[in-house]
Structure formats: structure tokens, C-alpha cells
Design an enzyme around this catalytic site. Structure first.
Site, PDB file in Angstrom:
ATOM      1  N   LYS A 128       0.716  -1.436  -0.342  1.00  0.00           N
ATOM      2  CA  LYS A 128      -0.103  -0.008   0.190  1.00  0.00           C
ATOM      3  C   LYS A 128       1.169   1.397   0.025  1.00  0.00           C
ATOM      4  CE  LYS A 128      -2.338   1.580   3.992  1.00  0.00           C
ATOM      5  NZ  LYS A 128      -2.210   2.997   3.772  1.00  0.00           N
ATOM      6  N   ASN A 129       1.294   1.283   1.107  1.00  0.00           N
ATOM      7  CA  ASN A 129       2.720   2.066   0.880  1.00  0.00           C
ATOM      8  C   ASN A 129       4.063   2.805  -0.398  1.00  0.00           C
ATOM      9  OD1 ASN A 129       1.222   3.187   3.929  1.00  0.00           O
ATOM     10  ND2 ASN A 129       2.904   1.688   4.667  1.00  0.00           N
TER      11      ASN A 129
ATOM     12  N   ARG B 135      -5.248   9.768   4.312  1.00  0.00           N
ATOM     13  CA  ARG B 135      -4.126  10.254   4.649  1.00  0.00           C
ATOM     14  C   ARG B 135      -2.994  10.686   3.721  1.00  0.00           C
ATOM     15  NH1 ARG B 135      -2.927  14.495   8.304  1.00  0.00           N
ATOM     16  NH2 ARG B 135      -4.254  12.915   9.756  1.00  0.00           N
TER      17      ARG B 135
ATOM     18  N   CYS C 119      -6.600   7.144   9.157  1.00  0.00           N
ATOM     19  CA  CYS C 119      -5.750   7.059  11.056  1.00  0.00           C
ATOM     20  C   CYS C 119      -5.261   8.446  11.507  1.00  0.00           C
ATOM     21  CB  CYS C 119      -5.450   5.923  10.624  1.00  0.00           C
ATOM     22  SG  CYS C 119      -5.878   4.508  10.029  1.00  0.00           S
TER      23      CYS C 119
ATOM     24  N   ARG D 129       0.291  14.647  12.491  1.00  0.00           N
ATOM     25  CA  ARG D 129       1.432  14.505  11.057  1.00  0.00           C
ATOM     26  C   ARG D 129       1.405  16.029  10.103  1.00  0.00           C
ATOM     27  NH1 ARG D 129      -0.092   8.569   9.603  1.00  0.00           N
ATOM     28  NH2 ARG D 129      -1.898   8.663   9.254  1.00  0.00           N
ATOM     29  N   PRO D 130       2.466  16.865  10.949  1.00  0.00           N
ATOM     30  CA  PRO D 130       2.071  18.220  10.118  1.00  0.00           C
ATOM     31  C   PRO D 130       2.106  17.670   8.589  1.00  0.00           C
ATOM     32  CG  PRO D 130       3.360  18.263  11.309  1.00  0.00           C
ATOM     33  CD  PRO D 130       3.282  16.280  11.854  1.00  0.00           C
TER      34      PRO D 130
ATOM     35  N   ASP E 204       3.883   0.868  12.099  1.00  0.00           N
ATOM     36  CA  ASP E 204       2.976   0.256  12.116  1.00  0.00           C
ATOM     37  C   ASP E 204       3.195  -1.217  11.477  1.00  0.00           C
ATOM     38  OD1 ASP E 204       2.055   2.384  10.453  1.00  0.00           O
ATOM     39  OD2 ASP E 204       2.687   1.705   7.882  1.00  0.00           O
TER      40      ASP E 204
ATOM     41  N   ILE F 207       7.450   7.586  16.689  1.00  0.00           N
ATOM     42  CA  ILE F 207       6.726   8.112  15.489  1.00  0.00           C
ATOM     43  C   ILE F 207       5.648   8.912  15.799  1.00  0.00           C
ATOM     44  CG2 ILE F 207       6.410   8.148  13.195  1.00  0.00           C
ATOM     45  CD1 ILE F 207       9.263   7.426  14.497  1.00  0.00           C
TER      46      ILE F 207
ATOM     47  N   ARG G  86      -8.402  -0.627   4.237  1.00  0.00           N
ATOM     48  CA  ARG G  86      -7.933   0.344   3.904  1.00  0.00           C
ATOM     49  C   ARG G  86      -6.136   0.121   3.544  1.00  0.00           C
ATOM     50  NH1 ARG G  86      -5.443   3.903   7.516  1.00  0.00           N
ATOM     51  NH2 ARG G  86      -4.474   4.898   5.564  1.00  0.00           N
TER      52      ARG G  86
END
Length: 417
Positions: free
Chosen positions: A22-23, A92, A116, A121-122, A306, A328, A398
Site C-alpha cells: 500500500k505504502n 491520509r 487514521c 502529522r503536520p 506500523d 513516531i 484500507r
């Protein structure tokens, strides 16, 4: 919302082929916008997050076609530069479209991303970097408007933290910028290397992906490309955790073992037998596990954040006290109270959770709080007596393709309600 009903007590035993990451797939799909032609993406997982990415591409004017796990994106006639609140709110990673839209259209308007809620998470690092490439940015009422009237121009960019998303955004945007861009302090996750491989196949000039310094020489245009997405190391960790919590054995094929050493080290530490050959990982659990002690999440190549919830779900099987220190995301532990509903004995102290193992788990109704936390609940339910119902599984969908079906193939008693 749909739910999973899990009846615990079955030992996992079997072989599973790993899905695409996915990532990796999401930034690659965003990057197809740079190519005024067709991109063919193989091993693209069938996930709700991927569906959201394809909806964004269609909104931007691309034509997207899926044939099983192959996706074809034709961005020849892409014309739009806006991603509204409804689409951006679905995931996200929608922010990774920002660099691609600016590079292709010269401007972009995108609403705040969803996904999520794991803590702040700027996107300030994304925006600061794009400003250094010549982008004029205005933020108002949750909408980021970008304009680049003179085109993107390469530059030296220093990231104060190795943000995966910011690194991906900069790489994508810099591919079509004039001159050279150097990213110092870049994230080094293997999914970034996969993105760079895709772009280089299309004619980009990217060096150093997978290290802390990435150099991008801008090119005028990119060409049509065909690429296979790497396999998902976090999904691999999920199935290994599921096998561990049931005391079973598993073979995972198409497994990127060379990218998940910290994960494999954890399972070896608790006494699992591991055999790794080519792209296959075989794991057999011992009759008696060892304690894992303290596991610390951090940026790659350290233990991935994760995978943290997945091993916390296995802690009840381990002797003594076992801890996870999360470095994190500050809100990563929202799944812990749900695990305790199943009989786990986990307490949180700031950024650390500690579990007293060898606890008897029992079936209960629990609610997913996020993607990996949801997977952790299913894993724990495999070791619980009786039936458990895991609700709000849209979180799990997701990031996991055919999750229940794959677990069934491994001997798990699970059904979707």
C-alpha cells in the site's frame, strides 16, 4: 459497518502469497500524473485507499482501469488541479498528490487529508520544501492553495525529520523541475526506492533513493512506463504475528525479506525458527516462546511503527513482561483498551506499553480504531477462547486485500458479517 467474526483456537498452518505494498502503490499512483501517457502498474493491491487514489486521479482528468491486480492510468488529458474535501478526506496519503499536481499543472488546491488519526502529522515539511522549489502557498480554512507561475526550480532541501511523505512529495515534484534538487535528511524506506524505480523507468533522473541524501536532476517530460509494485512488508509482519499468536507455522511467498530484517529479528528473538530463501520466508513457532523484552519503533531500518500493534497482539503469548516504545506517533496506542477487552493485560505509560504475557484471552466485541490496530485485534482474537466480533473493519480494508479470505486459507475460523 461490516465486522469480522473470529472463533479462536485454530493454529495457522499454510502458505500465502503477499500482496503489493500500500505504502508503495499510493505514491506511485500519484506520480503517474507526471506522465502524459499510459502507466501500467502491476501488483497494485485492491484496497479502499487505492480506490481513493484512483478516484482522485479520475477527478484530475485521468482514465483509470483495473484488471485484477493491474491498474492502467492514462493521464494524457489530465486537466484539473483541485482535490476537494470529500476525496482528500478518504486517506491520509492524499497529500502526496500535491507535488504531482503542481509539477503537472503549475498549481494545486487540496483539502486537508484524512486517514487514521494517529496523532499530529503536520504537512509543514511538505509545504516548506515546495516553497524552496518556487511554489507560492496559501493556507485557509483547511485548504492549501499552491501556485508556481515561473515553474519549479531545483534547490537544496534539508528535512528536520526523515518524513516519508515529504520525501516522496519532493521527489515527485522535483522530477520535472529545472535543474538539480538535493534532499538532505531524506527518509530511506524501501517504498521510496520503489517510487524512484518507477520514476526512473519513466525517464526521471533520481539517485540515492534509499539513503539519507537523494539527488534529482529535473527532466522536461516523462514517458510511458510499466512497473511492478514491491510486496508489502507490513502485511508480511501481520501474517507472521498471526502465526506466532496461534503457535503455528507459515510460509510467505513474494516476501521482501531483505527489507524487513528488524521484523524477522523480533520473531527469531522470541524463539521462532526462520528459513529464508530467495523471496520466501518460512517460520515455525516453538513449543515455548521467549520474552522479547523492549522493542523500539523508529525510522527505517529500525522496527517499523506500523508493525508495532501487530507484535503487541502477540505479547499475550510470550512469558514475562514485554514492552513496545513508540517513537513516531503519539496516539498510536488507541487500540490497547480494545485488546484489554479480550483479556490482555496491557498498560500504557507515556510512549510505552507493557504487557504481562501468558494471559488467557477470551472472545469479546471490539472496535477497530485504525488500520494496524484493527489488524492487531484480529490477531489477538485468534488466540482467544470462543467468538470475537471485530467491528469497523473498514479501517482494515484500507491496507489488507482479502484479509479474511487469506486467513481462512491458513486455517483460521473467520467470516465477514
Amino acid at each position: 459497518m461490516n465486522s469480522f467474526k473470529v472463533t479462536g483456537g485454530n493454529r495457522i498452518d499454510g502458505s500465502i502469497k503477499l500482496q503489493g505494498a500500500k505504502n508503495s502503490a499510493l505514491p506511485i499512483l500519484a506520480a503517474t500524473l507526471l506522465i502524459k501517457n499510459k502507466s501500467v502498474i502491476h501488483n497494485c493491491p485492491d484496497l479502499s485507499d487505492v480506490d481513493a487514489a484512483l478516484k482522485i486521479l479520475v477527478k484530475l482528468g485521468c482514465v483509470c482501469v483495473r484488471d485484477e491486480n493491474t491498474v492502467i492510468v492514462d493521464s494524457t488529458d489530465a486537466f484539473n488541479y483541485e482535490v476537494g474535501k470529500e476525496l482528500a478526506g478518504e486517506m491520509r496519503s492524499s497529500i502526496v498528490f500535491l507535488g504531482a499536481i503542481i509539477a503537472r499543472m503549475g498549481k494545486a488546491v487540496i483539502s486537508s487529508p484524512g486517514g487514521c488519526e494517529l496523532g499530529p502529522r503536520p504537512i509543514d515539511m511538505h509545504l516548506s520544501a515546495l516553497k524552496q522549489l518556487g511554489v507560492i502557498i496559501k493556507e485557509e480554512d483547511g485548504v492549501t492553495s499552491c501556485n508556481c507561475p515561473n515553474g519549479l526550480v531545483g534547490g537544496e532541501i534539508y528535512l528536520r525529520f526523515p518524513s516519508v511523505g515529504a520525501t516522496e512529495n519532493i521527489i515527485i515534484a522535483a522530477c520535472l523541475a529545472r535543474g538539480k534538487t538535493v534532499i538532505h535528511g531524506a527518509a530511506s524506506e524501501p517504498e521510496i526506492s520503489d517510487l524512484a524505480d518507477f520514476l526512473n523507468r519513466a525517464g526521471a533522473r533520481i539517485k540515492g533513493a534509499g539513503s539519507n541524501t537523494v539527488i534529482i536532476e529535473g527532466v522536461p517530460c516523462l514517458k510511458s512506463v510499466e512497473h511492478t509494485v514491491m510486496s508489502d512488508r507490513i502485511v508480511a509482519a501481520t501474517f507472521l504475528s498471526a502465526a506466532a499468536v496461534t503457535g503455528g507455522s507459515i510460509e510467505i511467498t513474494d516476501c521482501p525479506a531483505y527489507n524487513m530484517q528488524s521484523i524477522l529479528d523480533f520473531f527469531e528473538k522470541i524463539g521462532c525458527y526462520m528459513k529464508i530463501k530467495n523471496n520466501r520466508v518460512y517460520m515455525k513457532c516453538p513449543s515455548e516462546f521467549k520474552a522479547s523484552g523492549v522493542t523500539v519503533t523508529d525510522v527505517y531500518p529500525a522496527f517499523p511503527t506500523d508493525a508495532g500493534p501487530l507484535i503487541v497482539a502477540t505479547f499475550s503469548r510470550l512469558p514475562g513482561e514485554n514492552s513496545l516504545l513508540e517513537t513516531i506517533f503519539e496516539n498510536r496506542f488507541r487500540y490497547v483498551p480494545e485488546l484489554n477487552k479480550l483479556g490482555a493485560d496491557i498498560c500504557q505509560n507515556g510512549k510505552t506499553v507493557t504487557s504481562k504475557g501468558k494471559k488467557k484471552l477470551f472472545g469479546a466485541d471490539v472496535n477497530c480504531t485504525d488500520l494496524r490496530g484493527g489488524a492487531a485485534l484480529v490477531i489477538a482474537a485468534l488466540n482467544a477462547e470462543g467468538e470475537s466480533v471485530v467491528n469497523d473493519i473498514y479501517h482494515i480494508e484500507r491496507g489488507y486485500q482479502s484479509f479474511a479470505l487469506n486467513l481462512k486459507k491458513l486455517g483460521v475460523d473467520i467470516e465477514e458479517l
